[in-house]
Design a protein around this motif. Structure first.
Motif, PDB file in Angstrom:
ATOM      1  N   THR A  29     -18.539  28.486  65.435  1.00 36.31           N
ATOM      2  CA  THR A  29     -18.320  29.510  64.412  1.00 36.31           C
ATOM      3  C   THR A  29     -19.371  30.613  64.452  1.00 36.31           C
ATOM      4  O   THR A  29     -19.057  31.782  64.221  1.00 36.31           O
ATOM      5  CB  THR A  29     -18.289  28.879  63.015  1.00 36.31           C
ATOM      6  OG1 THR A  29     -19.513  28.174  62.775  1.00 36.31           O
ATOM      7  CG2 THR A  29     -17.121  27.900  62.883  1.00 36.31           C
ATOM      8  N   SER A  30     -20.619  30.274  64.761  1.00 36.16           N
ATOM      9  CA  SER A  30     -21.687  31.280  64.728  1.00 36.16           C
ATOM     10  C   SER A  30     -21.484  32.399  65.751  1.00 36.16           C
ATOM     11  O   SER A  30     -21.612  33.586  65.411  1.00 36.16           O
ATOM     12  CB  SER A  30     -23.053  30.618  64.926  1.00 36.16           C
ATOM     13  OG  SER A  30     -23.342  29.774  63.827  1.00 36.16           O
ATOM     14  N   PRO A  31     -21.158  32.101  67.031  1.00 37.95           N
ATOM     15  CA  PRO A  31     -20.912  33.203  67.973  1.00 37.95           C
ATOM     16  C   PRO A  31     -19.730  34.083  67.568  1.00 37.95           C
ATOM     17  O   PRO A  31     -19.768  35.307  67.762  1.00 37.95           O
ATOM     18  CB  PRO A  31     -20.632  32.478  69.295  1.00 37.95           C
ATOM     19  CG  PRO A  31     -21.277  31.144  69.150  1.00 37.95           C
ATOM     20  CD  PRO A  31     -21.146  30.794  67.703  1.00 37.95           C
ATOM     21  N   ALA A  32     -18.692  33.478  67.000  1.00 39.39           N
ATOM     22  CA  ALA A  32     -17.547  34.278  66.553  1.00 39.39           C
ATOM     23  C   ALA A  32     -17.939  35.199  65.412  1.00 39.39           C
ATOM     24  O   ALA A  32     -17.535  36.371  65.365  1.00 39.39           O
ATOM     25  CB  ALA A  32     -16.405  33.351  66.134  1.00 39.39           C
ATOM     26  N   LEU A  33     -18.742  34.680  64.487  1.00 42.78           N
ATOM     27  CA  LEU A  33     -19.204  35.496  63.367  1.00 42.78           C
ATOM     28  C   LEU A  33     -20.076  36.647  63.857  1.00 42.78           C
ATOM     29  O   LEU A  33     -19.925  37.791  63.418  1.00 42.78           O
ATOM     30  CB  LEU A  33     -19.973  34.616  62.381  1.00 42.78           C
ATOM     31  CG  LEU A  33     -20.470  35.290  61.102  1.00 42.78           C
ATOM     32  CD1 LEU A  33     -19.317  35.884  60.302  1.00 42.78           C
ATOM     33  CD2 LEU A  33     -21.244  34.284  60.257  1.00 42.78           C
ATOM     34  N   ASP A  34     -20.962  36.364  64.786  1.00 43.83           N
ATOM     35  CA  ASP A  34     -21.815  37.417  65.335  1.00 43.83           C
ATOM     36  C   ASP A  34     -20.986  38.484  66.047  1.00 43.83           C
ATOM     37  O   ASP A  34     -21.240  39.685  65.913  1.00 43.83           O
ATOM     38  CB  ASP A  34     -22.826  36.814  66.317  1.00 43.83           C
ATOM     39  CG  ASP A  34     -23.879  35.960  65.623  1.00 43.83           C
ATOM     40  OD1 ASP A  34     -24.027  36.093  64.394  1.00 43.83           O
ATOM     41  OD2 ASP A  34     -24.524  35.158  66.317  1.00 43.83           O
ATOM     42  N   TYR A  35     -19.991  38.047  66.808  1.00 39.33           N
ATOM     43  CA  TYR A  35     -19.137  38.974  67.541  1.00 39.33           C
ATOM     44  C   TYR A  35     -18.412  39.911  66.570  1.00 39.33           C
ATOM     45  O   TYR A  35     -18.399  41.135  66.754  1.00 39.33           O
ATOM     46  CB  TYR A  35     -18.126  38.198  68.374  1.00 39.33           C
ATOM     47  CG  TYR A  35     -17.226  39.065  69.232  1.00 39.33           C
ATOM     48  CD1 TYR A  35     -17.441  39.190  70.600  1.00 39.33           C
ATOM     49  CD2 TYR A  35     -16.160  39.765  68.676  1.00 39.33           C
ATOM     50  CE1 TYR A  35     -16.615  39.984  71.389  1.00 39.33           C
ATOM     51  CE2 TYR A  35     -15.335  40.567  69.447  1.00 39.33           C
ATOM     52  CZ  TYR A  35     -15.562  40.668  70.797  1.00 39.33           C
ATOM     53  OH  TYR A  35     -14.747  41.464  71.556  1.00 39.33           O
ATOM     54  N   LEU A  36     -17.804  39.334  65.527  1.00 37.52           N
ATOM     55  CA  LEU A  36     -17.022  40.138  64.591  1.00 37.52           C
ATOM     56  C   LEU A  36     -17.893  41.122  63.831  1.00 37.52           C
ATOM     57  O   LEU A  36     -17.507  42.279  63.643  1.00 37.52           O
ATOM     58  CB  LEU A  36     -16.278  39.224  63.616  1.00 37.52           C
ATOM     59  CG  LEU A  36     -15.111  38.440  64.217  1.00 37.52           C
ATOM     60  CD1 LEU A  36     -14.618  37.390  63.242  1.00 37.52           C
ATOM     61  CD2 LEU A  36     -13.979  39.377  64.620  1.00 37.52           C
ATOM     62  N   SER A  37     -19.046  40.678  63.390  1.00 38.92           N
ATOM     63  CA  SER A  37     -19.932  41.571  62.649  1.00 38.92           C
ATOM     64  C   SER A  37     -20.340  42.751  63.519  1.00 38.92           C
ATOM     65  O   SER A  37     -20.307  43.907  63.087  1.00 38.92           O
ATOM     66  CB  SER A  37     -21.166  40.805  62.185  1.00 38.92           C
ATOM     67  OG  SER A  37     -20.797  39.738  61.331  1.00 38.92           O
ATOM     68  N   GLY A  38     -20.701  42.495  64.765  1.00 38.90           N
ATOM     69  CA  GLY A  38     -21.093  43.562  65.667  1.00 38.90           C
ATOM     70  C   GLY A  38     -19.934  44.444  66.066  1.00 38.90           C
ATOM     71  O   GLY A  38     -20.051  45.671  66.109  1.00 38.90           O
ATOM     72  N   TYR A  39     -18.795  43.842  66.327  1.00 39.85           N
ATOM     73  CA  TYR A  39     -17.610  44.598  66.731  1.00 39.85           C
ATOM     74  C   TYR A  39     -17.187  45.552  65.622  1.00 39.85           C
ATOM     75  O   TYR A  39     -16.903  46.727  65.865  1.00 39.85           O
ATOM     76  CB  TYR A  39     -16.471  43.646  67.061  1.00 39.85           C
ATOM     77  CG  TYR A  39     -15.175  44.333  67.444  1.00 39.85           C
ATOM     78  CD1 TYR A  39     -14.901  44.650  68.765  1.00 39.85           C
ATOM     79  CD2 TYR A  39     -14.229  44.665  66.474  1.00 39.85           C
ATOM     80  CE1 TYR A  39     -13.712  45.283  69.115  1.00 39.85           C
ATOM     81  CE2 TYR A  39     -13.048  45.296  66.816  1.00 39.85           C
ATOM     82  CZ  TYR A  39     -12.789  45.601  68.132  1.00 39.85           C
ATOM     83  OH  TYR A  39     -11.634  46.239  68.476  1.00 39.85           O
ATOM     84  N   CYS A 143     -12.442  29.180  58.645  1.00 43.75           N
ATOM     85  CA  CYS A 143     -13.542  29.766  57.879  1.00 43.75           C
ATOM     86  C   CYS A 143     -14.784  29.862  58.759  1.00 43.75           C
ATOM     87  O   CYS A 143     -15.273  28.846  59.264  1.00 43.75           O
ATOM     88  CB  CYS A 143     -13.840  28.913  56.647  1.00 43.75           C
ATOM     89  SG  CYS A 143     -12.433  28.759  55.519  1.00 43.75           S
ATOM     90  N   LEU A 144     -15.289  31.070  58.941  1.00 45.52           N
ATOM     91  CA  LEU A 144     -16.533  31.264  59.687  1.00 45.52           C
ATOM     92  C   LEU A 144     -17.746  31.269  58.773  1.00 45.52           C
ATOM     93  O   LEU A 144     -18.884  31.163  59.248  1.00 45.52           O
ATOM     94  CB  LEU A 144     -16.480  32.583  60.463  1.00 45.52           C
ATOM     95  CG  LEU A 144     -15.362  32.708  61.504  1.00 45.52           C
ATOM     96  CD1 LEU A 144     -15.466  34.044  62.219  1.00 45.52           C
ATOM     97  CD2 LEU A 144     -15.380  31.553  62.489  1.00 45.52           C
ATOM     98  N   GLU A 145     -17.494  31.415  57.457  1.00 42.50           N
ATOM     99  CA  GLU A 145     -18.551  31.394  56.452  1.00 42.50           C
ATOM    100  C   GLU A 145     -18.051  30.617  55.242  1.00 42.50           C
ATOM    101  O   GLU A 145     -16.849  30.411  55.080  1.00 42.50           O
ATOM    102  CB  GLU A 145     -18.914  32.816  56.022  1.00 42.50           C
ATOM    103  CG  GLU A 145     -19.366  33.732  57.145  1.00 42.50           C
ATOM    104  CD  GLU A 145     -19.683  35.121  56.642  1.00 42.50           C
ATOM    105  OE1 GLU A 145     -20.855  35.380  56.331  1.00 42.50           O
ATOM    106  OE2 GLU A 145     -18.742  35.936  56.561  1.00 42.50           O
ATOM    107  N   ARG A 146     -18.964  30.189  54.395  1.00 41.80           N
ATOM    108  CA  ARG A 146     -18.598  29.555  53.144  1.00 41.80           C
ATOM    109  C   ARG A 146     -17.745  30.513  52.327  1.00 41.80           C
ATOM    110  O   ARG A 146     -18.056  31.704  52.218  1.00 41.80           O
ATOM    111  CB  ARG A 146     -19.869  29.182  52.364  1.00 41.80           C
ATOM    112  CG  ARG A 146     -19.656  28.803  50.898  1.00 41.80           C
ATOM    113  CD  ARG A 146     -18.988  27.464  50.723  1.00 41.80           C
ATOM    114  NE  ARG A 146     -18.712  27.181  49.301  1.00 41.80           N
ATOM    115  CZ  ARG A 146     -18.010  26.142  48.882  1.00 41.80           C
ATOM    116  NH1 ARG A 146     -17.532  25.267  49.758  1.00 41.80           N
ATOM    117  NH2 ARG A 146     -17.796  25.943  47.614  1.00 41.80           N
TER     118      ARG A 146
END
Length: 274
Positions: A29-39, A143-146
């Motif tokens: 989940t963490s790499p996906a979250l990082d990718y989306l935030s940056g994208y 869910c990538l975050e709470r």
């Protein structure tokens, strides 16, 4: 695994949804979250590159995740339990051209969303309601975050998938929150009335939303025509089925007479289909 799948299938049958805890570990989940935030920060400057803001209190949306990076495909295919659930609701038992033990359902749309200030109105993802034990679509929310009431979690009206009705504004009073942790997966019979609470927390709430449909329905985008070659070559045959490569309509009667194809129809590249 079979026992787990049977439990969740029963929950969806009765209530229209279920929460499967801890499906994906933080290293997924963490790499996906990082990718989306940056994208999103990068591509929001150019509205023609696939991300957009809807009139939903500044929701952040990224469409067609299957085209963005192979890591998003891991969420589509990385859980045997979810595959068993999807096969139970969406597989066509009369699709004899494909192996009975594999999927024959297909991907309709695949997006990521982080809710904004305004609540997402109650709606159905199946496009039209129907009564009975068979649904045409199932939505899988990773869910990538709470997510909780403070940051705009998903809300549902339990049992509404069997109402045979479109939702009305006053039905929102019956909706209940569905809190979940990062790595949890919410599965919805897409007939259920659902939306989200307002997000006034100042925190993001990224989740992946993959909607799957029966093979004979129209996909939301031309997924087989636009999947990048580098993604296609990393998929196994069953995964290519889910992307829609075994149910591409024929060009005309000189091409073939059916959109129901087997694994032998799969080609070595996306360009070969064209």
């Amino acid at each position: 695994m079979a026992t787990d799948a049977a439990f969740y299938i029963d929950e969806i049958d009765k209530n229209g949804y279920c929460v499967i805890p801890g499906v994906f570990a933080p290293e997924k989940t963490s790499p996906a979250l990082d990718y989306l935030s940056g994208y999103y920060r990068q591509e929001d400057l150019n509205p023609n590159t696939g991300s957009s803001q809807l009139d939903l209190g500044n929701d952040q949306i990224v469409w067609n995740l299957q085209n963005k990076d192979i890591l998003f495909c891991d969420f589509l295919f990385g859980s045997p339990v979810i595959e068993e659930v999807l096969k139970a609701f969406l597989n066509d038992e009369w699709y004899k051209e494909l192996p009975a033990e594999g999927p024959n359902y297909i991907l309709h749309t695949y997006m990521a969303r982080s809710g904004g200030h305004a609540p997402l109105r109650l709606h159905i993802d199946s496009l039209m309601p129907c009564i009975g034990p068979f649904t045409t679509a199932v939505s899988v929310l990773v869910c990538l975050e709470r997510q909780d009431l403070e940051n705009g979690c998903t809300v549902v009206v339990p049992g509404s998938h069997l109402s045979g009705q479109y939702v009305k504004p006053e039905d929102r009073a019956r909706a209940i929150p569905v809190p979940a942790n990062a790595g949890d997966v919410i599965v919805l019979d897409s007939r259920i009335w659902h939306g989200s609470a307002p997000n006034d927390s100042g925190r993001s709430r990224w989740l992946l939303v993959a909607t799957f449909i029966r093979w004979w329905l129209k996909q939301g985008f031309n997924i087989p025509g636009n999947l990048p070659e580098e993604i296609y070559t990393q998929l196994n045959p069953s995964q290519k089925v889910v992307m829609g490569f075994c149910s591409i309509p024929p060009e005309d009667e000189s091409d073939r007479h059916s959109a129901k194809l087997g694994l032998e129809s799969l080609k070595p590249s996306v360009s070969a289909y064209k």
